[in-house]
Write an enzyme that holds these catalytic residues in place. Structure first.
Site, PDB file in Angstrom:
ATOM      1  N   HIS A  72      16.862  -4.958   8.798  1.00 14.80           N
ATOM      2  CA  HIS A  72      15.562  -4.260   9.131  1.00 14.80           C
ATOM      3  C   HIS A  72      15.249  -3.510   7.631  1.00 14.80           C
ATOM      4  O   HIS A  72      16.197  -3.166   6.858  1.00 14.80           O
ATOM      5  CB  HIS A  72      16.011  -2.904   9.967  1.00 14.80           C
ATOM      6  CG  HIS A  72      16.287  -3.260  11.283  1.00 14.80           C
ATOM      7  ND1 HIS A  72      15.850  -2.125  12.306  1.00 14.80           N
ATOM      8  CD2 HIS A  72      16.352  -4.275  11.984  1.00 14.80           C
ATOM      9  CE1 HIS A  72      16.054  -2.829  13.624  1.00 14.80           C
ATOM     10  NE2 HIS A  72      16.386  -3.994  13.388  1.00 14.80           N
ATOM     11  N   TYR A 201      13.717   7.580  14.832  1.00 13.11           N
ATOM     12  CA  TYR A 201      14.409   8.908  14.865  1.00 13.11           C
ATOM     13  C   TYR A 201      13.297   9.980  15.207  1.00 13.11           C
ATOM     14  O   TYR A 201      12.369  10.246  14.618  1.00 13.11           O
ATOM     15  CB  TYR A 201      14.752   9.274  13.565  1.00 13.11           C
ATOM     16  CG  TYR A 201      16.163   8.537  13.058  1.00 13.11           C
ATOM     17  CD1 TYR A 201      17.327   8.895  13.313  1.00 13.11           C
ATOM     18  CD2 TYR A 201      15.826   7.352  12.151  1.00 13.11           C
ATOM     19  CE1 TYR A 201      18.504   8.019  12.848  1.00 13.11           C
ATOM     20  CE2 TYR A 201      16.985   6.551  11.874  1.00 13.11           C
ATOM     21  CZ  TYR A 201      18.296   6.891  12.063  1.00 13.11           C
ATOM     22  OH  TYR A 201      19.328   6.044  11.661  1.00 13.11           O
ATOM     23  N   PRO A 293      26.238  11.566  13.136  1.00 17.73           N
ATOM     24  CA  PRO A 293      25.686  10.027  13.322  1.00 17.73           C
ATOM     25  C   PRO A 293      24.175   9.968  12.871  1.00 17.73           C
ATOM     26  O   PRO A 293      23.969   8.743  12.402  1.00 17.73           O
ATOM     27  CB  PRO A 293      25.763   9.679  14.801  1.00 17.73           C
ATOM     28  CG  PRO A 293      25.894  11.051  15.463  1.00 17.73           C
ATOM     29  CD  PRO A 293      26.419  11.875  14.448  1.00 17.73           C
ATOM     30  N   LYS A 297      26.107   6.904   8.521  1.00 16.40           N
ATOM     31  CA  LYS A 297      27.108   6.789   7.675  1.00 16.40           C
ATOM     32  C   LYS A 297      28.561   6.713   7.628  1.00 16.40           C
ATOM     33  O   LYS A 297      29.079   6.209   6.677  1.00 16.40           O
ATOM     34  CB  LYS A 297      26.652   7.640   6.439  1.00 16.40           C
ATOM     35  CG  LYS A 297      25.498   7.885   5.937  1.00 16.40           C
ATOM     36  CD  LYS A 297      25.121   6.647   5.122  1.00 16.40           C
ATOM     37  CE  LYS A 297      23.725   6.649   4.508  1.00 16.40           C
ATOM     38  NZ  LYS A 297      23.242   5.133   4.393  1.00 16.40           N
ATOM     39  N   TYR A 385      19.100   6.187   2.682  1.00 19.94           N
ATOM     40  CA  TYR A 385      19.484   5.396   3.910  1.00 19.94           C
ATOM     41  C   TYR A 385      20.145   3.877   3.614  1.00 19.94           C
ATOM     42  O   TYR A 385      21.013   3.557   4.404  1.00 19.94           O
ATOM     43  CB  TYR A 385      18.115   5.504   4.691  1.00 19.94           C
ATOM     44  CG  TYR A 385      18.361   5.017   6.162  1.00 19.94           C
ATOM     45  CD1 TYR A 385      18.427   5.954   7.072  1.00 19.94           C
ATOM     46  CD2 TYR A 385      18.328   3.517   6.506  1.00 19.94           C
ATOM     47  CE1 TYR A 385      18.613   5.509   8.486  1.00 19.94           C
ATOM     48  CE2 TYR A 385      18.499   3.103   7.782  1.00 19.94           C
ATOM     49  CZ  TYR A 385      18.653   4.329   8.866  1.00 19.94           C
ATOM     50  OH  TYR A 385      18.793   3.905  10.008  1.00 19.94           O
TER      51      TYR A 385
HETATM   52  C1  PHB Z   1      23.553   3.251  16.490  1.00 22.41           C
HETATM   53  O1  PHB Z   1      22.679   2.421  17.112  1.00 22.41           O
HETATM   54  O2  PHB Z   1      24.266   3.732  17.378  1.00 22.41           O
HETATM   55  C2  PHB Z   1      23.014   4.357  15.703  1.00 22.41           C
HETATM   56  C3  PHB Z   1      21.964   3.733  14.831  1.00 22.41           C
HETATM   57  C4  PHB Z   1      21.506   4.699  13.755  1.00 22.41           C
HETATM   58  C5  PHB Z   1      21.981   5.875  13.394  1.00 22.41           C
HETATM   59  C6  PHB Z   1      23.102   6.305  14.410  1.00 22.41           C
HETATM   60  C7  PHB Z   1      23.624   5.574  15.379  1.00 22.41           C
HETATM   61  O3  PHB Z   1      21.692   6.864  12.693  1.00 22.41           O
END
Ligand code: PHB
Ligand code: APR
Length: 390
Positions: A72, A201, A293, A297, A385
């Site tokens: 990505h 997000y 989450p 990280k 990130y």
């Molecule tokens: C996930 O795919 O479980 C996931 C992806 C990004 C995040 C947290 C969890 O920031």
């Protein structure tokens, strides 16, 4: 039984450490409380920083990731009905992340350890570190009703947040820092096409939402929910309706829904234990720190600890140079705190806090508006990130 490094915990941190040490000629034994099926049944996050993907390749466990993982080069922030892209690759001079589940990383590590004759003792109960302040530490554990002893030069406690390693450090030595959030993430895994090629997000007045994926046919979605929520109160239809309500209109319209194949609520916590070393025992991964989450990280931090610790152990054995081990805690913690800050700030920016009020909501909106219109701010976001350098 005797080995050089006794590792408590066969999660990603313990397995990766054991694999790297093996390739550098250092022996280890892993003691894991659970069965392998249990460890491989846990569904965790799935975004790997470039530093971690490089480490996995160097550790000869990157082949399936390179075949099946998704690179990505950006992600989206949704707020105020808009979708704004963070161009990770463009803003960081070419860095990207890899979407590949932690469960798959763990599976690849188990396969590599098996293929190279690694010793992993599963269902090892009552693991206890002893004499960690001396030159001859050892571990005891129960296996098949017998008490066993593993003598070693060093102990690596890679035993997660609820492990025994951290608890064995005297209270007058250990200092912990913690923030517990009042909400959790309700997550659903479904065999559906992800709503977008990239992660979304979303900050919404109804609460945070995240659209993620494991592959082009497997989606992972989350919504912010009360941490004590009864999972049975969330049949699939209710979950999908709530997720759609939190996404911008066009994304909601494109969302493919289907039966969930996993559904769970995870609490959010920020936690750091200092120092990450006591005598001949070293903490790595969730044993020493937890991040919420947001930003994914957790696994990446476990990997940077393993990076520093494996190098330190290899120079100790190869060159009788103990400077790496002496500096391990400080070095690891300096990166840990920066990732703690990033995960906390992204959590604060994206979630609905019961106490924030209308002013707080306006602050988040202004922050998101500023962030997505300032190249400097987006660069700082992107740099964190994709992962800070080791
Ligand atoms: C996930 O795919 O479980 C996931 C992806 C990004 C995040 C947290 C969890 O920031
Ligand atoms: N004895 C032996 N093993 C133990 C003990 C114990 N007393 N306590 C815990 N364990 C094992 C757990 O069963 C688990 O398999 O230690 C392992 C720790 O693994 P994780 O919790 O996965 O932690 P870690 O390896 O540090 O991985 C980093 O990144 O995405 C995050 O939290 C996520 O697990 C992830 C972490």
């Amino acid at each position: 039984m005797k080995t050089q490094v006794g590792i408590i915990g066969g999660g990603p941190a313990g397995l990766l450490l054991s694999q790297i040490l093996h390739l550098q000629g250092v022996e280890s034994v892993i003691l894991e409380r659970q069965s392998r099926d249990y460890v491989l049944g846990r569904i965790r996050a799935g975004v790997l920083e470039q530093g971690l993907t490089d480490m996995l390749r160097d550790a000869q466990v990157g082949a399936r990731m390179d075949r099946e993982g998704l690179i990505h080069d950006g992600f989206h922030l949704a707020f105020g009905g808009r979708l704004k892209r963070i161009d990770l690759e463009g803003l960081t001079g070419g860095k990207t992340v890899m979407v590949y589940g932690q469960t798959e990383v763990t599976r690849d590590l188990y396969e590599a350890r098996d293929a190279m004759g690694g010793t992993i003792i599963h269902e090892a109960a009552e693991v206890k570190p002893h004499d960690i302040e001396t030159d001859a530490p050892y571990l005891t554990f129960e296996k098949d009703g017998m008490t066993e002893r593993l003598d070693c030069d060093f102990i690596a406690a890679c035993d997660g947040f609820h492990g025994v390693g951290r608890k064995s450090i005297p209270a007058n030595v250990l200092k912990t820092y913690e923030r517990v959030y009042t909400f959790g993430w309700l997550g659903v895994l479904s065999r559906t096409k992800p709503v977008d090629d990239e992660l979304i997000y979303a900050n919404h007045e109804r609460g945070f939402a995240l659209c993620s994926m494991r592959s082009n046919t497997l989606s992972r979605y989350y919504i912010q929910a009360p941490v004590d929520e009864d999972i049975n109160a969330w049949p699939d239809d209710r979950f999908w309706d709530e997720l759609k309500a939190r996404l911008p209109g066009d994304a909601a319209a494109r969302l493919e829904t289907g039966p969930s194949i996993e559904k769970s609520i995870a609490p959010l916590r920020s936690f750091v234990a200092e120092p990450m070393r006591h005598g001949r025992m070293f903490l790595a991964g969730d044993a020493a720190h937890i991040v919420p989450p947001t930003g994914a990280k957790g696994l990446n931090l476990a990997a940077s600890d393993v990076y520093y610790l494996s190098r330190a152990l290899v120079t100790q054995y190869g060159d009788a140079d103990e400077s790496g081990l002496l500096g391990y805690s400080e070095k690891a913690l300096s990166r840990v705190w920066k990732a703690e800050r990033f995960s906390w700030s992204m959590t604060m920016m994206m979630h609905k806090f019961p106490e924030q009020g209308e002013f707080g909501a306006k602050m988040q909106e202004a922050e998101l508006d500023y962030l997505t219109s300032s190249k400097a701010a987006m660069t700082a976001m992107a740099e964190n990130y994709v992962g800070l350098p080791y």
